[in-house]
Design an enzyme around this catalytic site. Structure first.
Site, PDB file in Angstrom:
ATOM      1  N   SER A 176      -1.325  -4.246 -15.437  1.00  0.00           N
ATOM      2  CA  SER A 176      -0.340  -5.027 -15.024  1.00  0.00           C
ATOM      3  C   SER A 176      -0.252  -4.425 -13.463  1.00  0.00           C
ATOM      4  CB  SER A 176       1.095  -4.743 -15.394  1.00  0.00           C
ATOM      5  OG  SER A 176       1.992  -5.641 -14.917  1.00  0.00           O
ATOM      6  N   ASP A 227       0.405 -14.083 -22.078  1.00  0.00           N
ATOM      7  CA  ASP A 227       1.143 -12.997 -21.096  1.00  0.00           C
ATOM      8  C   ASP A 227       1.040 -13.902 -19.906  1.00  0.00           C
ATOM      9  OD1 ASP A 227       1.856 -11.003 -19.477  1.00  0.00           O
ATOM     10  OD2 ASP A 227       0.297  -9.719 -19.890  1.00  0.00           O
ATOM     11  N   HIS A 241       3.122  -8.511 -23.177  1.00  0.00           N
ATOM     12  CA  HIS A 241       2.537  -8.036 -21.875  1.00  0.00           C
ATOM     13  C   HIS A 241       2.220  -6.343 -22.324  1.00  0.00           C
ATOM     14  CE1 HIS A 241       1.628  -7.591 -17.726  1.00  0.00           C
ATOM     15  NE2 HIS A 241       2.470  -6.318 -17.720  1.00  0.00           N
TER      16      HIS A 241
END
Length: 360
Positions: free
Chosen positions: A201, A265, A309
């Site tokens: 991320s 995601d 995620h």
């Protein structure tokens, strides 16, 4: 081959077993950042690493990894907080640098330097994530390249300094470049090396900025007649980082990027969910664009954000892959997710309330 010498041609569909193992291995180095991050507000190490450098890998189950951590990395965001919001945890631990041991070098055939980054945890990082405006990177003082633009929040986190942070000195960028330069100087003239940057991320955004920075400053160029050090980024659930100019420059510099994407995601569709590489009206300078090669994976559960995620989900998909998803389905899946969640506002407060989950 697994580090992208041919852009992973013929290795992704089906996924090559050796590449799968490498993606899991580097993903576990990133996961170590989460396992070692101290979330206890009563701890003196709150928002920092729970363990010393010599202990971390052992404590998280990577005692036989063949790497030694040489430096911890800290980052801060130079931003103004809304009234009533506490700026707790501004300059905090985001990852580490490790280098392969002598015994590991004999197995790998090279001296590998790993930089592993975690994703978003603190409020300042949330604010930085949702700045969502493109700004010139200007990381090379000799050639500013105004056409190379990146997301302002990620750049802020990468370059800002928090003098109140008692652990890390200087900006995240300064810490990273200093240690990588030291390791290259130590090993680069006598050994074959590789630089592998891995992040989840927000961490993948820092990895991308660092990869570009190393290449732009030519830190990986040959030393004393040696060979150029390859730079590889393994991104897990990473958002877009820059514009078309950023992507082109990364490609010119030889930066190799493999993006592992859970197709359910939504973070991998941001920023620039609509104004991206598929939208040409505004021109490439004003649209976000992904860099590198994508490895799309089918989600095990597309209903919960924390599931789609989570880095654990990504590693689970790599260990037990399900069916491949056609690329044309990606935007449809993302729009469906947003509709189900009824996301009418993309303020950082809304996102933080929705998620109530630290691992972004």
């Amino acid at each position: 081959m697994t580090h992208g010498s041919d852009n992973w041609d013929n290795l992704l569909d089906p996924l090559d077993p050796s590449l799968r193992s490498e993606l899991i291995r580097y993903g576990e180095f990133v996961d170590a950042c989460y396992k070692a991050f101290d979330l206890d507000p009563n701890s003196k190490r709150h928002c920092n690493c729970k363990y010393g450098r010599t202990q971390l890998l052992d404590k998280v189950g990577l005692q036989n990894s063949g790497y030694e951590i040489t430096k911890y990395i800290y980052a801060s965001a130079d931003i103004n907080f809304p009234i009533g919001v506490s700026p707790a945890c501004m300059g905090r631990w985001v990852g580490y640098i490790a280098v392969s041991t002598d015994s590991s070098v004999r197995k790998l055939g090279r001296r590998d330097v790993i930089v592993a980054f975690r994703g978003t945890v603190t409020r300042s990082e949330w604010l930085a994530n949702f700045m969502s405006s493109l700004t010139p990177a200007r990381l090379d003082p000799h050639n500013p390249r105004p056409d190379v633009k990146v997301e302002s929040g990620f750049l802020n986190l990468y370059t800002s300094t928090d003098e109140s942070c008692k652990f890390g000195l200087g900006s995240c960028r300064e810490q990273l470049l200093s240690e990588i330069s030291r390791l290259i100087s130590k090993y680069g003239s006598e050994e074959e090396m590789s630089i592998t940057l891995a992040g989840h991320s927000m961490g993948s955004s820092l990895a991308m900025l660092l990869a570009y920075d190393i290449g732009e400053l030519e830190l990986n160029k040959p030393i004393n007649g040696g060979v150029e050090i390859p730079i590889t980024v393994f991104s897990y659930g990473g958002p877009r980082v820059g514009n078309h100019g950023f992507r082109e420059r990364c490609e010119e510099l030889g930066v190799k990027v493999l993006r592992v994407v859970n197709v359910s995601d939504p973070i991998t569709k941001l920023p620039g969910m609509f104004f991206n590489e598929n939208f040409t009206v505004l021109g490439g300078d004003n649209c976000y664009t992904h860099v590198g090669v994508e490895l799309p994976l089918e989600s095990l559960n597309g209903k919960s954000f924390s599931c789609v995620h989570d880095l654990d989900t990504y590693l689970g998909l790599l260990r037990c892959p399900t069916k491949k998803v056609k690329k044309g389905e990606l935007m449809e899946r993302a729009c469906g997710f947003f509709k189900r969640q009824k996301l009418e506002s993309w303020s950082w407060q809304h996102m933080a309330t929705l998620l109530q989950y630290p691992r972004f």
